[in-house]
Structure formats: structure tokens, C-alpha cells
Design a protein around this motif. Structure first.
Motif, PDB file in Angstrom:
ATOM      1  N   ALA A 140       0.824  -1.210   0.000  1.00 34.81           N
ATOM      2  CA  ALA A 140       0.000   0.000   0.000  1.00 34.81           C
ATOM      3  C   ALA A 140       0.856   1.258   0.000  1.00 34.81           C
ATOM      4  CB  ALA A 140      -0.936  -0.002   1.209  1.00 34.81           C
ATOM      5  N   SER A 141       1.952   1.227   0.756  1.00 33.64           N
ATOM      6  CA  SER A 141       2.857   2.382   0.810  1.00 33.64           C
ATOM      7  C   SER A 141       3.555   2.586  -0.527  1.00 33.64           C
ATOM      8  CB  SER A 141       3.888   2.203   1.920  1.00 33.64           C
ATOM      9  OG  SER A 141       3.262   2.105   3.183  1.00 33.64           O
ATOM     10  N   LEU A 142       3.920   1.493  -1.173  1.00 33.89           N
ATOM     11  CA  LEU A 142       4.581   1.581  -2.475  1.00 33.89           C
ATOM     12  C   LEU A 142       3.631   2.181  -3.513  1.00 33.89           C
ATOM     13  CD1 LEU A 142       7.322   0.858  -3.725  1.00 33.89           C
ATOM     14  CD2 LEU A 142       6.308  -1.296  -4.479  1.00 33.89           C
ATOM     15  N   HIS A 143       2.382   1.766  -3.466  1.00 31.28           N
ATOM     16  CA  HIS A 143       1.379   2.340  -4.370  1.00 31.28           C
ATOM     17  C   HIS A 143       1.235   3.834  -4.111  1.00 31.28           C
ATOM     18  CE1 HIS A 143      -0.584  -0.960  -6.664  1.00 31.28           C
ATOM     19  NE2 HIS A 143      -0.047  -1.718  -5.706  1.00 31.28           N
ATOM     20  N   ALA A 144       1.276   4.237  -2.852  1.00 27.88           N
ATOM     21  CA  ALA A 144       1.139   5.655  -2.514  1.00 27.88           C
ATOM     22  C   ALA A 144       2.301   6.473  -3.065  1.00 27.88           C
ATOM     23  CB  ALA A 144       1.047   5.823  -0.991  1.00 27.88           C
ATOM     24  N   VAL A 145       3.521   5.906  -3.027  1.00 26.79           N
ATOM     25  CA  VAL A 145       4.688   6.602  -3.567  1.00 26.79           C
ATOM     26  C   VAL A 145       4.545   6.805  -5.074  1.00 26.79           C
ATOM     27  CG1 VAL A 145       7.152   6.377  -4.061  1.00 26.79           C
ATOM     28  CG2 VAL A 145       6.286   5.885  -1.764  1.00 26.79           C
ATOM     29  N   PHE A 146       4.046   5.790  -5.751  1.00 31.59           N
ATOM     30  CA  PHE A 146       3.971   5.859  -7.213  1.00 31.59           C
ATOM     31  C   PHE A 146       2.721   6.589  -7.719  1.00 31.59           C
ATOM     32  CE2 PHE A 146       7.399   2.815  -7.182  1.00 31.59           C
ATOM     33  CZ  PHE A 146       8.091   3.128  -8.337  1.00 31.59           C
ATOM     34  N   THR A 147       1.796   6.922  -6.829  1.00 30.21           N
ATOM     35  CA  THR A 147       0.611   7.666  -7.283  1.00 30.21           C
ATOM     36  C   THR A 147       0.994   8.988  -7.941  1.00 30.21           C
ATOM     37  OG1 THR A 147      -0.886   6.639  -5.682  1.00 30.21           O
ATOM     38  CG2 THR A 147      -1.498   8.823  -6.506  1.00 30.21           C
ATOM     39  N   PRO A 148       1.796   9.866  -7.301  1.00 30.75           N
ATOM     40  CA  PRO A 148       2.159  11.111  -7.979  1.00 30.75           C
ATOM     41  C   PRO A 148       3.109  10.897  -9.154  1.00 30.75           C
ATOM     42  CG  PRO A 148       3.331  10.931  -5.895  1.00 30.75           C
ATOM     43  CD  PRO A 148       2.323   9.818  -5.916  1.00 30.75           C
ATOM     44  N   ILE A 149       3.930   9.856  -9.101  1.00 27.95           N
ATOM     45  CA  ILE A 149       4.847   9.585 -10.218  1.00 27.95           C
ATOM     46  C   ILE A 149       4.050   9.196 -11.457  1.00 27.95           C
ATOM     47  CG2 ILE A 149       6.665   8.035 -11.030  1.00 27.95           C
ATOM     48  CD1 ILE A 149       7.721   7.944  -8.159  1.00 27.95           C
ATOM     49  N   LYS A 150       3.042   8.356 -11.269  1.00 24.46           N
ATOM     50  CA  LYS A 150       2.182   7.990 -12.398  1.00 24.46           C
ATOM     51  C   LYS A 150       1.410   9.204 -12.905  1.00 24.46           C
ATOM     52  CE  LYS A 150       1.414   3.079 -11.417  1.00 24.46           C
ATOM     53  NZ  LYS A 150       0.381   2.052 -11.123  1.00 24.46           N
ATOM     54  N   GLY A 151       0.929  10.027 -11.971  1.00 28.00           N
ATOM     55  CA  GLY A 151       0.217  11.236 -12.368  1.00 28.00           C
ATOM     56  C   GLY A 151       1.110  12.176 -13.159  1.00 28.00           C
ATOM     57  N   LEU A 152       2.370  12.279 -12.746  1.00 27.28           N
ATOM     58  CA  LEU A 152       3.330  13.136 -13.435  1.00 27.28           C
ATOM     59  C   LEU A 152       3.501  12.708 -14.888  1.00 27.28           C
ATOM     60  CD1 LEU A 152       5.798  15.057 -13.734  1.00 27.28           C
ATOM     61  CD2 LEU A 152       7.167  13.277 -12.648  1.00 27.28           C
ATOM     62  N   PHE A 153       3.682  11.414 -15.124  1.00 28.10           N
ATOM     63  CA  PHE A 153       3.927  10.954 -16.489  1.00 28.10           C
ATOM     64  C   PHE A 153       2.645  10.908 -17.327  1.00 28.10           C
ATOM     65  CE2 PHE A 153       7.855   9.535 -14.484  1.00 28.10           C
ATOM     66  CZ  PHE A 153       8.759  10.050 -15.400  1.00 28.10           C
ATOM     67  N   LYS A 154       1.520  10.758 -16.693  1.00 25.15           N
ATOM     68  CA  LYS A 154       0.264  10.880 -17.433  1.00 25.15           C
ATOM     69  C   LYS A 154       0.105  12.313 -17.944  1.00 25.15           C
ATOM     70  CE  LYS A 154      -4.756  10.360 -16.992  1.00 25.15           C
ATOM     71  NZ  LYS A 154      -5.890  10.010 -16.077  1.00 25.15           N
ATOM     72  N   TYR A 155       0.423  13.281 -17.083  1.00 27.71           N
ATOM     73  CA  TYR A 155       0.378  14.689 -17.489  1.00 27.71           C
ATOM     74  C   TYR A 155       1.387  14.960 -18.602  1.00 27.71           C
ATOM     75  CZ  TYR A 155       1.408  19.696 -17.284  1.00 27.71           C
ATOM     76  OH  TYR A 155       1.658  20.999 -17.628  1.00 27.71           O
TER      77      TYR A 155
END
Length: 389
Positions: A170-185
Motif C-alpha cells: 500500500a505504501s509503495l502504491h502511494a509513492v507511485f501515485t504522484p509519479i504515475k500522475g506526473l507521467f500521465k500529465y
């Protein structure tokens, strides 16, 4: 090169029949040329300087090339040659110069720069923005602040594999949430050709919700916590100012009797709290915007908030909930007798405890969802602590 240098020497030394002294930098190639051609016409008065020219930085070098480009190929430059062979050479030199300028010009679309644009575009709230910066900072620490187009799926997998041994899923998913959002943008803005995060797979947390969610405090435990708030934080505590003790008491009791998220309490503004209700407007999602009736146990809370006392947490720049979470944990783990040691009973458990109190009091599911600020029916399952068969 030697022929060109000699031609330049000859051209610049003789002007109207006059020999003009010349000086060149003391490069080895120039020394060799002067030695080889020392008896040639017009060479005798050529000298070498005492020191090499100071090196120039990349920015100065690029600026010099831009000036050359503007002079040779800009709007005020001579017209391109009409001879086909000369035009080919003209275009080739122009292209090589432009390519070199491009190679040495820093790419403005770095991880940090694009992440800030992503935050602004999506109106990310300041506290969430600070957390997202820390998470994206993990990637920057691994790769450097490189252009987003240089990040591959392999780099993201490298970060995942680096963090996975020390983090829960769950913590790993939380770390990658903004990273995924960044590359989607970045993909939407055409800053990258391919979204590298689309090929990233994260480990799933296979535990059922009932094993992942916070446990509620039993009614007896909740009563002991309420009493400890007055007994412990109502008296001087080493390391806590009177203002901070009062703030901890008010915030934790607000959590106990409203079911609000900790960050929602800390974001309250004076105009959000009236004598009979609390307006939650700056929260997790749009569905979290709601009105909560004020519990009689919180009669001093509205005035305390309107006096601006929540500002005591403004000095916390990283995680504003951190001091509340830390001191609450100390309260229930070390000050209560017997202590509450279950690691699934935490500050956030007060939300689950309040939901179950509402259920015992007869509040239906719609009322509980409205108080919690949940639009989806299934989301409340995280907080419902009744036995399931």
C-alpha cells in the motif's frame, strides 16, 4: 586548418602594404605552425600570447553560437546562396549549428519542472503537493533531475525494486501515485513520446480489507482515551508548550466526536466552524465536502478555532498531522494503564470508532456515508467494524 590559419595571417597582417603585428593564443598547434613557417613572408612579426584564454562555460558558449547563427542565418543575414552546391553546404552548416545549440541547451522539461506544472494544472493542495514532492524526489534522487523524456519504464522498475523490500504494498502504491500522475500529465502535454509508467506493474496488497483497515477502539478504550486527554494533556508535559497541549486536546477530541479525517480538522478555517456545525470544504475529494453537526462534547471547539488557535501547527512544513499522530500514539501506548498496544489501533482509528458509534446509535448507512464524506457505498466498508458472516 594550417592553410586557413596561414591565409588568415596573410590577410590580416598586410593592410595597405603595412605589416600589422598579430598575437595568437599559445596553443601547441600555433607554436608548431610558427616554427615550421617562421621564414615565410609575413610571419616574422607574429607572436604568441603568454597565457591561454580563460575557458568559457556552456551557457556562454551556447550564447556565442546563437549570435553566430543570428548573424549568418537570421532575418538580417545575407540571402542564402543560389548555387545548388553552395546552398547544400549552407543548409548543412546551419543544421549542424542548430543541432549543437539544441544539444547544449538544457532541456526545460526536467522531472522537477514538469512535476510543478503537473501540480499547478491539477490544483494539487499545498500539503498534498509537499507529499508528492517527497515521493517524486525519490525518483530524482535515483536518476538526477533529468528530462522526463529520458525516464524509461526500466528506471521506474529500478525505483520500485529499490523501495519494495522496505515498504508495504500500500505504501509503495502511494509513492507511485504522484509519479504515475506526473507521467500521465507529461504524456497528455506531449512532453514524452511514450508514458513509461504504463508499463509499470506494482505488487498488489492481497490482504482483505478487514485485515488492512484500522481497528476501532472499544467503548471502554475510547472512554479511557477521553479521560487521558484531560488528565495528561491538561497538565504540563515535558516537551509540549501549553498552546500545543491545548491544540492536541482540541484536535483529538474533534476527531473522536466528528469522524473527520485528521487533515480535515487541521485545514479548518475560522469561518468553517459555527456553534452548531462544522463545514468541511478543503478535503480529499469533492464528495468529502459536507456539513457535520457539532457534538455537545465539542462546545468549546468553535471558539477555539475562530480564535485562530489551529495556527499552532503551521510551523510543521512536512506532515502537519505528524505531531498529532506522534503524541496520540505516546498517549495510548505509554500513558494509559493498561496501554493500547495493537498497532492497528492508531489516530485514524478514531474515525472507525465514531462510525461504529453512529451505527450502534441507529444511524443508517446513508447518514454514516454523509457524515464520513463518502459517495461510493463500498468505501464505508473500510470503517464499518461490525462482525461479518
Amino acid at each position: 586548418m594550417r592553410t586557413q590559419l596561414l591565409a588568415r595571417i596573410h590577410r590580416e597582417k598586410v593592410s595597405g602594404g603595412q605589416h600589422i603585428p598579430m598575437e595568437f593564443p599559445p596553443y601547441p598547434a600555433f607554436k608548431e605552425l610558427l616554427f615550421q613557417y617562421q621564414d615565410a613572408p609575413n610571419i616574422g612579426s607574429v607572436t604568441l600570447g603568454q597565457k591561454l584564454p580563460d575557458p568559457i562555460g556552456t551557457a556562454e558558449y551556447v550564447e556565442g553560437m546563437r549570435k553566430i547563427h543570428a548573424a549568418a542565418f537570421g532575418a538580417a543575414s545575407p540571402a542564402p546562396p543560389t548555387d545548388p552546391d553552395e546552398r547544400d553546404e549552407y543548409d548543412l552548416i546551419k543544421l549542424k549549428l542548430e543541432r549543437r545549440i539544441s544539444e547544449l541547451t538544457p532541456d526545460p522539461h526536467t522531472l522537477t519542472a514538469v512535476s510543478e506544472a503537473y501540480f499547478t494544472f491539477n490544483s494539487i493542495k499545498p500539503l498534498t503537493r509537499a507529499k508528492y514532492r517527497r515521493d517524486i524526489g525519490r525518483l530524482v534522487a535515483l536518476l538526477g533531475d533529468i528530462p522526463v523524456k529520458g525516464v524509461t519504464a526500466g528506471y521506474l522498475k529500478q525505483l520500485r525494486d529499490h523501495l519494495a523490500p522496505t515498504m508495504k504494498a500500500a505504501s509503495l502504491h502511494a509513492v507511485f501515485t504522484p509519479i504515475k500522475g506526473l507521467f500521465k500529465y507529461a504524456s497528455q502535454e506531449e512532453l514524452v513520446d511514450v508514458n513509461p509508467a504504463s508499463a509499470l506493474v506494482l505488487h498488489r496488497d492481497k490482504r482483505p480489507i478487514e485485515e488492512r483497515k484500522r481497528k476501532k477502539f472499544d467503548p471502554e478504550e475510547a472512554c479511557r482515551i477521553d479521560e487521558a486527554i484531560s488528565v495528561v494533556w491538561g497538565n504540563p508535559v515535558n516537551g509540549l508548550s501549553d498552546r500545543r497541549r491545548e491544540a492536541l486536546s482540541q484536535v483529538v477530541r474533534a476527531l473522536m466526536f466528528t469522524g473527520m479525517r485528521p487533515i480535515e480538522v487541521l485545514r479548518l478555517q475560522p469561518h468553517d466552524v459555527e456553534d452548531h456545525l462544522i463545514r468541511v470544504t478543503d478535503s480529499k475529494t469533492e464528495s468529502s465536502t459536507r456539513i457535520i453537526p457539532l457534538h455537545p462534547e465539542l462546545k468549546s471547539f468553535p471558539m477555539w478555532v475562530r480564535e485562530g488557535c489551529l495556527r499552532t501547527f503551521e510551523s510543521v512544513t512536512s506532515d502537519p498531522v505528524g505531531p498529532v499522530r506522534h503524541n496520540f500514539s505516546r498517549l495510548i501506548r505509554t500513558k494509559l494503564a493498561p496501554p493500547i498496544l495493537d498497532d492497528r489501533k492508531t489516530l485514524y482509528s478514531l474515525r472507525t470508532t465514531f462510525v461504529n458509534a453512529m451505527r450502534r446509535a441507529g444511524a443508517d448507512i446513508q447518514m454514516r456515508r454523509a457524515i464520513l464524506g463518502h459517495k461510493e457505498a463500498g468505501a464505508i466498508r473500510h470503517y464499518d467494524g461490525r462482525p461479518r458472516v
